[in-house]
Design a protein around this motif. Structure first.
Motif, PDB file in Angstrom:
ATOM      1  N   TRP A  88      -5.647   6.765   3.835  1.00 43.38           N
ATOM      2  CA  TRP A  88      -5.149   7.648   2.781  1.00 43.38           C
ATOM      3  C   TRP A  88      -5.483   7.108   1.401  1.00 43.38           C
ATOM      4  N   ALA A  89      -5.385   5.801   1.217  1.00 42.36           N
ATOM      5  CA  ALA A  89      -5.721   5.200  -0.075  1.00 42.36           C
ATOM      6  C   ALA A  89      -7.206   5.435  -0.388  1.00 42.36           C
ATOM      7  N   ASP A  90      -8.060   5.321   0.619  1.00 41.14           N
ATOM      8  CA  ASP A  90      -9.487   5.561   0.419  1.00 41.14           C
ATOM      9  C   ASP A  90      -9.778   7.019   0.058  1.00 41.14           C
ATOM     10  N   ARG A  91      -8.998   7.936   0.569  1.00 36.28           N
ATOM     11  CA  ARG A  91      -9.222   9.370   0.337  1.00 36.28           C
ATOM     12  C   ARG A  91      -8.613   9.873  -0.969  1.00 36.28           C
ATOM     13  N   LEU A  92      -7.691   9.150  -1.537  1.00 33.96           N
ATOM     14  CA  LEU A  92      -6.842   9.664  -2.620  1.00 33.96           C
ATOM     15  C   LEU A  92      -7.620  10.328  -3.753  1.00 33.96           C
ATOM     16  N   LEU A  93      -8.716   9.758  -4.177  1.00 30.46           N
ATOM     17  CA  LEU A  93      -9.451  10.311  -5.315  1.00 30.46           C
ATOM     18  C   LEU A  93     -10.422  11.415  -4.928  1.00 30.46           C
ATOM     19  N   ASP A  94     -10.612  11.638  -3.645  1.00 31.93           N
ATOM     20  CA  ASP A  94     -11.597  12.608  -3.182  1.00 31.93           C
ATOM     21  C   ASP A  94     -11.004  13.926  -2.703  1.00 31.93           C
TER      22      ASP A  94
ATOM     23  N   GLN B 294       7.311  12.029   2.270  1.00 33.00           N
ATOM     24  CA  GLN B 294       7.828  10.676   2.048  1.00 33.00           C
ATOM     25  C   GLN B 294       8.070   9.966   3.373  1.00 33.00           C
ATOM     26  N   ALA B 295       8.645  10.687   4.327  1.00 34.07           N
ATOM     27  CA  ALA B 295       8.913  10.100   5.642  1.00 34.07           C
ATOM     28  C   ALA B 295       7.604   9.740   6.344  1.00 34.07           C
ATOM     29  N   ARG B 296       6.594  10.569   6.164  1.00 31.74           N
ATOM     30  CA  ARG B 296       5.299  10.279   6.783  1.00 31.74           C
ATOM     31  C   ARG B 296       4.708   8.984   6.237  1.00 31.74           C
ATOM     32  N   PHE B 297       4.828   8.778   4.934  1.00 32.30           N
ATOM     33  CA  PHE B 297       4.373   7.515   4.347  1.00 32.30           C
ATOM     34  C   PHE B 297       5.178   6.350   4.900  1.00 32.30           C
ATOM     35  N   GLU B 298       6.470   6.527   5.057  1.00 30.52           N
ATOM     36  CA  GLU B 298       7.339   5.444   5.521  1.00 30.52           C
ATOM     37  C   GLU B 298       7.012   4.995   6.948  1.00 30.52           C
ATOM     38  N   ARG B 299       6.596   5.921   7.783  1.00 35.83           N
ATOM     39  CA  ARG B 299       6.336   5.531   9.181  1.00 35.83           C
ATOM     40  C   ARG B 299       4.850   5.309   9.477  1.00 35.83           C
TER      41      ARG B 299
ATOM     42  N   CYS C 290       0.677   9.333  -5.467  1.00 35.97           N
ATOM     43  CA  CYS C 290       0.563  10.695  -4.913  1.00 35.97           C
ATOM     44  C   CYS C 290       1.349  11.734  -5.704  1.00 35.97           C
ATOM     45  N   PRO C 291       2.575  11.451  -6.125  1.00 40.24           N
ATOM     46  CA  PRO C 291       3.268  12.459  -6.939  1.00 40.24           C
ATOM     47  C   PRO C 291       2.556  12.737  -8.273  1.00 40.24           C
ATOM     48  N   ARG C 292       1.872  11.749  -8.814  1.00 36.03           N
ATOM     49  CA  ARG C 292       1.134  11.967 -10.059  1.00 36.03           C
ATOM     50  C   ARG C 292      -0.065  12.881  -9.828  1.00 36.03           C
ATOM     51  N   ARG C 293      -0.627  12.811  -8.641  1.00 39.59           N
ATOM     52  CA  ARG C 293      -1.813  13.627  -8.326  1.00 39.59           C
ATOM     53  C   ARG C 293      -1.438  14.996  -7.761  1.00 39.59           C
ATOM     54  N   PHE C 294      -0.424  15.035  -6.905  1.00 39.46           N
ATOM     55  CA  PHE C 294      -0.103  16.257  -6.160  1.00 39.46           C
ATOM     56  C   PHE C 294       1.229  16.889  -6.534  1.00 39.46           C
ATOM     57  N   GLY C 295       2.006  16.274  -7.391  1.00 41.70           N
ATOM     58  CA  GLY C 295       3.340  16.779  -7.715  1.00 41.70           C
ATOM     59  C   GLY C 295       4.373  16.112  -6.807  1.00 41.70           C
ATOM     60  N   PRO C 296       5.627  16.480  -6.973  1.00 38.76           N
ATOM     61  CA  PRO C 296       6.701  15.835  -6.194  1.00 38.76           C
ATOM     62  C   PRO C 296       6.434  15.909  -4.686  1.00 38.76           C
TER      63      PRO C 296
ATOM     64  N   LYS D 257       0.839  -1.207   0.000  1.00 33.69           N
ATOM     65  CA  LYS D 257       0.000   0.000   0.000  1.00 33.69           C
ATOM     66  C   LYS D 257       0.871   1.254   0.000  1.00 33.69           C
ATOM     67  N   ARG D 258       1.937   1.215   0.792  1.00 36.89           N
ATOM     68  CA  ARG D 258       2.862   2.347   0.852  1.00 36.89           C
ATOM     69  C   ARG D 258       3.470   2.605  -0.526  1.00 36.89           C
ATOM     70  N   ALA D 259       3.926   1.540  -1.183  1.00 39.64           N
ATOM     71  CA  ALA D 259       4.544   1.680  -2.504  1.00 39.64           C
ATOM     72  C   ALA D 259       3.549   2.264  -3.506  1.00 39.64           C
ATOM     73  N   LEU D 260       2.309   1.819  -3.446  1.00 35.73           N
ATOM     74  CA  LEU D 260       1.287   2.334  -4.355  1.00 35.73           C
ATOM     75  C   LEU D 260       1.037   3.822  -4.109  1.00 35.73           C
TER      76      LEU D 260
END
Length: 91
Positions: free
Chosen positions: A71-77, A57-62, A45-51, A37-40
């Motif tokens: 976050w995955a559920d919210r991504l498109l909304d 990145q650290a927040r995703f890692e931890r 996210c960079p494709r949707r929000f930019g770099p 899920k983290r890798a996805l």
């Protein structure tokens, strides 16, 4: 046929060992799911929000599996990364 009588010392030890192995397997599975899920999210996210910033990145890692799923559920909304993280939710 299963023996439903009292457990002996060795059968109790076997049951405890089995439980430990099961718990270890579940933890490993949760880590694997979280990693995917983290890798996805790190790819989408960079494709949707930019770099992504190093902080994002650290927040995703931890993040926990539960956070990653939210976050995955919210991504498109959402429109921003802050909204994704729930820091500035939409009305």
């Amino acid at each position: 046929m299963l023996n439903n009588g009292p457990k002996t010392g060795s059968s109790k030890a076997c049951g405890r060992a089995f439980s430990r192995v099961c718990r270890k397997g579940v933890r490993k599975g949760v880590r694997r799911v979280a990693s995917r899920k983290r890798a996805l999210l790190l790819r989408l996210c960079p494709r949707r929000f930019g770099p992504l910033s190093p902080q994002a990145q650290a927040r995703f890692e931890r993040a926990t599996l539960e956070q990653l799923e939210t976050w995955a559920d919210r991504l498109l909304d959402v429109q921003t990364l802050d909204e994704l993280f729930g820091e500035n939710p939409q009305s």
